[in-house]
Design a protein around this motif. Sequence first.
Motif, PDB file in Angstrom:
ATOM      1  N   HIS A 157       5.014   3.422  16.865  1.00 27.26           N
ATOM      2  CA  HIS A 157       4.729   2.062  16.421  1.00 27.26           C
ATOM      3  C   HIS A 157       3.434   2.020  15.616  1.00 27.26           C
ATOM      4  CE1 HIS A 157       7.420  -0.552  19.240  1.00 27.26           C
ATOM      5  NE2 HIS A 157       8.066   0.480  18.739  1.00 27.26           N
ATOM      6  N   ALA A 158       2.436   2.770  16.059  1.00 26.67           N
ATOM      7  CA  ALA A 158       1.160   2.786  15.336  1.00 26.67           C
ATOM      8  C   ALA A 158       1.337   3.381  13.949  1.00 26.67           C
ATOM      9  CB  ALA A 158       0.124   3.568  16.137  1.00 26.67           C
ATOM     10  N   TRP A 159       2.129   4.459  13.859  1.00 26.15           N
ATOM     11  CA  TRP A 159       2.367   5.085  12.559  1.00 26.15           C
ATOM     12  C   TRP A 159       3.126   4.143  11.629  1.00 26.15           C
ATOM     13  CZ3 TRP A 159       0.332   8.663   9.817  1.00 26.15           C
ATOM     14  CH2 TRP A 159      -0.284   9.760  10.416  1.00 26.15           C
ATOM     15  N   MET A 160       4.161   3.503  12.154  1.00 25.30           N
ATOM     16  CA  MET A 160       4.975   2.643  11.309  1.00 25.30           C
ATOM     17  C   MET A 160       4.182   1.426  10.843  1.00 25.30           C
ATOM     18  SD  MET A 160       7.581   4.450  11.042  1.00 25.30           S
ATOM     19  CE  MET A 160       8.537   3.332  10.045  1.00 25.30           C
ATOM     20  N   ASP A 161       3.294   0.908  11.702  1.00 21.50           N
ATOM     21  CA  ASP A 161       2.441  -0.208  11.297  1.00 21.50           C
ATOM     22  C   ASP A 161       1.475   0.239  10.201  1.00 21.50           C
ATOM     23  OD1 ASP A 161       3.672  -1.888  13.083  1.00 21.50           O
ATOM     24  OD2 ASP A 161       2.115  -1.698  14.627  1.00 21.50           O
ATOM     25  N   TYR A 162       0.961   1.465  10.342  1.00 26.76           N
ATOM     26  CA  TYR A 162       0.072   2.006   9.308  1.00 26.76           C
ATOM     27  C   TYR A 162       0.810   2.143   7.975  1.00 26.76           C
ATOM     28  CZ  TYR A 162      -1.909   5.705   6.431  1.00 26.76           C
ATOM     29  OH  TYR A 162      -2.352   6.438   5.358  1.00 26.76           O
ATOM     30  N   ILE A 163       2.025   2.685   8.015  1.00 25.89           N
ATOM     31  CA  ILE A 163       2.807   2.876   6.790  1.00 25.89           C
ATOM     32  C   ILE A 163       3.075   1.538   6.104  1.00 25.89           C
ATOM     33  CG2 ILE A 163       5.087   3.549   5.908  1.00 25.89           C
ATOM     34  CD1 ILE A 163       5.079   5.813   7.992  1.00 25.89           C
ATOM     35  N   LEU A 164       3.423   0.530   6.899  1.00 23.50           N
ATOM     36  CA  LEU A 164       3.694  -0.781   6.313  1.00 23.50           C
ATOM     37  C   LEU A 164       2.434  -1.351   5.660  1.00 23.50           C
ATOM     38  CD1 LEU A 164       6.033  -2.809   6.046  1.00 23.50           C
ATOM     39  CD2 LEU A 164       5.126  -3.969   8.069  1.00 23.50           C
ATOM     40  N   LYS A 165       1.309  -1.214   6.330  1.00 27.01           N
ATOM     41  CA  LYS A 165       0.049  -1.722   5.786  1.00 27.01           C
ATOM     42  C   LYS A 165      -0.348  -0.986   4.514  1.00 27.01           C
ATOM     43  CE  LYS A 165      -4.857  -2.255   6.958  1.00 27.01           C
ATOM     44  NZ  LYS A 165      -5.887  -2.033   8.011  1.00 27.01           N
ATOM     45  N   GLU A 166      -0.105   0.322   4.488  1.00 26.25           N
ATOM     46  CA  GLU A 166      -0.557   1.149   3.377  1.00 26.25           C
ATOM     47  C   GLU A 166       0.356   1.056   2.157  1.00 26.25           C
ATOM     48  OE1 GLU A 166      -3.346   4.106   1.868  1.00 26.25           O
ATOM     49  OE2 GLU A 166      -3.366   2.726   3.564  1.00 26.25           O
ATOM     50  N   TYR A 167       1.657   0.834   2.380  1.00 23.10           N
ATOM     51  CA  TYR A 167       2.619   0.967   1.288  1.00 23.10           C
ATOM     52  C   TYR A 167       3.351  -0.313   0.902  1.00 23.10           C
ATOM     53  CZ  TYR A 167       2.057   6.024   1.567  1.00 23.10           C
ATOM     54  OH  TYR A 167       1.536   7.289   1.553  1.00 23.10           O
ATOM     55  N   TYR A 168       3.301  -1.347   1.750  1.00 21.27           N
ATOM     56  CA  TYR A 168       4.060  -2.560   1.444  1.00 21.27           C
ATOM     57  C   TYR A 168       3.180  -3.574   0.713  1.00 21.27           C
ATOM     58  CZ  TYR A 168       6.911  -6.759   2.053  1.00 21.27           C
ATOM     59  OH  TYR A 168       7.644  -7.902   1.828  1.00 21.27           O
ATOM     60  N   ASN A 169       3.739  -4.135  -0.352  1.00 17.64           N
ATOM     61  CA  ASN A 169       3.072  -5.197  -1.099  1.00 17.64           C
ATOM     62  C   ASN A 169       1.710  -4.753  -1.643  1.00 17.64           C
ATOM     63  OD1 ASN A 169       3.099  -7.781  -2.205  1.00 17.64           O
ATOM     64  ND2 ASN A 169       2.031  -8.698  -0.461  1.00 17.64           N
ATOM     65  N   GLN A 170       1.678  -3.527  -2.169  1.00 21.44           N
ATOM     66  CA  GLN A 170       0.445  -2.974  -2.722  1.00 21.44           C
ATOM     67  C   GLN A 170       0.481  -2.999  -4.258  1.00 21.44           C
ATOM     68  OE1 GLN A 170      -2.261  -2.027  -0.857  1.00 21.44           O
ATOM     69  NE2 GLN A 170      -1.098  -2.878   0.862  1.00 21.44           N
ATOM     70  N   ASP A 171      -0.645  -2.666  -4.838  1.00 20.40           N
ATOM     71  CA  ASP A 171      -0.793  -2.664  -6.295  1.00 20.40           C
ATOM     72  C   ASP A 171      -0.033  -1.469  -6.880  1.00 20.40           C
ATOM     73  OD1 ASP A 171      -1.542  -2.620  -8.936  1.00 20.40           O
ATOM     74  OD2 ASP A 171      -3.684  -2.839  -8.556  1.00 20.40           O
ATOM     75  N   GLU A 172       1.093  -1.746  -7.526  1.00 19.68           N
ATOM     76  CA  GLU A 172       1.919  -0.669  -8.057  1.00 19.68           C
ATOM     77  C   GLU A 172       1.189   0.124  -9.136  1.00 19.68           C
ATOM     78  OE1 GLU A 172       6.397   0.076  -9.896  1.00 19.68           O
ATOM     79  OE2 GLU A 172       5.833  -1.893  -9.118  1.00 19.68           O
ATOM     80  N   ALA A 173       0.405  -0.542  -9.959  1.00 23.36           N
ATOM     81  CA  ALA A 173      -0.312   0.144 -11.041  1.00 23.36           C
ATOM     82  C   ALA A 173      -1.274   1.181 -10.489  1.00 23.36           C
ATOM     83  CB  ALA A 173      -1.068  -0.874 -11.894  1.00 23.36           C
ATOM     84  N   LEU A 174      -1.912   0.862  -9.351  1.00 19.85           N
ATOM     85  CA  LEU A 174      -2.842   1.802  -8.726  1.00 19.85           C
ATOM     86  C   LEU A 174      -2.115   3.039  -8.239  1.00 19.85           C
ATOM     87  CD1 LEU A 174      -5.657   2.504  -7.631  1.00 19.85           C
ATOM     88  CD2 LEU A 174      -5.083   1.203  -5.558  1.00 19.85           C
ATOM     89  N   TRP A 175      -0.940   2.840  -7.627  1.00 20.30           N
ATOM     90  CA  TRP A 175      -0.175   3.979  -7.129  1.00 20.30           C
ATOM     91  C   TRP A 175       0.391   4.815  -8.270  1.00 20.30           C
ATOM     92  CZ3 TRP A 175       0.147   6.431  -2.661  1.00 20.30           C
ATOM     93  CH2 TRP A 175      -0.384   5.796  -1.543  1.00 20.30           C
ATOM     94  N   VAL A 176       0.750   4.184  -9.367  1.00 29.93           N
ATOM     95  CA  VAL A 176       1.228   4.939 -10.530  1.00 29.93           C
ATOM     96  C   VAL A 176       0.146   5.908 -11.000  1.00 29.93           C
ATOM     97  CG1 VAL A 176       1.812   4.750 -12.979  1.00 29.93           C
ATOM     98  CG2 VAL A 176       2.939   3.258 -11.300  1.00 29.93           C
TER      99      VAL A 176
END
Length: 242
Positions: A157-176
Amino acid sequence: METTSNIIIDPFQKYTSTIEILGYTIKYWKVGNGPNIIFGFPGQLGYFGSQPPSRKLSDINFQVDVDICAEFLKLMGHQQYSLLGYSAGAQVVMLLTMKHPELVKSLVVWGAWDLFYNENLEAHNEHKDLKLRDQTYIKYLIREDGSSWEHLETQLHAWMDYILKEYYNQDEALWVKRFEKITCPTFIIVGTEDKFGTVAQGNHLNKHIKNSRLHIISGAPHRLQLYKPDEFFDLITTFILQ
């Protein structure tokens, strides 16, 4: 049982070696020989016995795993490696390649993602529920970790919460911009039935990672290496040896 060329690795066999890195006991298999040095990362650290009694929640961060893996590769003593990463492990080896490109000869990822979108949320929530997972696999993890259902569930649960926080609804341009740092030959494999690392995400990665190629396996789910193992291992063997 997993097969690469004439090397057979039985997931239920005992580990060949153990090493201490940054406070973690890392258990690993070391097999084969030859000029192509391959490092396979099956998921975030903490599976298959490489876990202390309880991983601190502050350590639940892919960058921590990147630092541990980088130190591991340096201690192994080879100049460069072909990195193989699955699911969360794919995220780690991609981040490792961004941070330490000098260590990486080539890269293979499957079950990978760039960012999380609304289409991934259902799979994310299902992944958190141990009752919906492969129970033979879950029992194996518990046995190898010397852990309990409750402990594994808390960590997951801790890992999945981290993944959601890190990857969901983030700045796509930054990740590109981050993915553009990967310049080594890269092979992206996607299953059409993967709800976690979807075909759309595979296309995103292929678009933004220079010198990459994409292969789609029809009908394959997230754990595509178990769905069509012969095709999967033929693909990565050909890529690494080319």
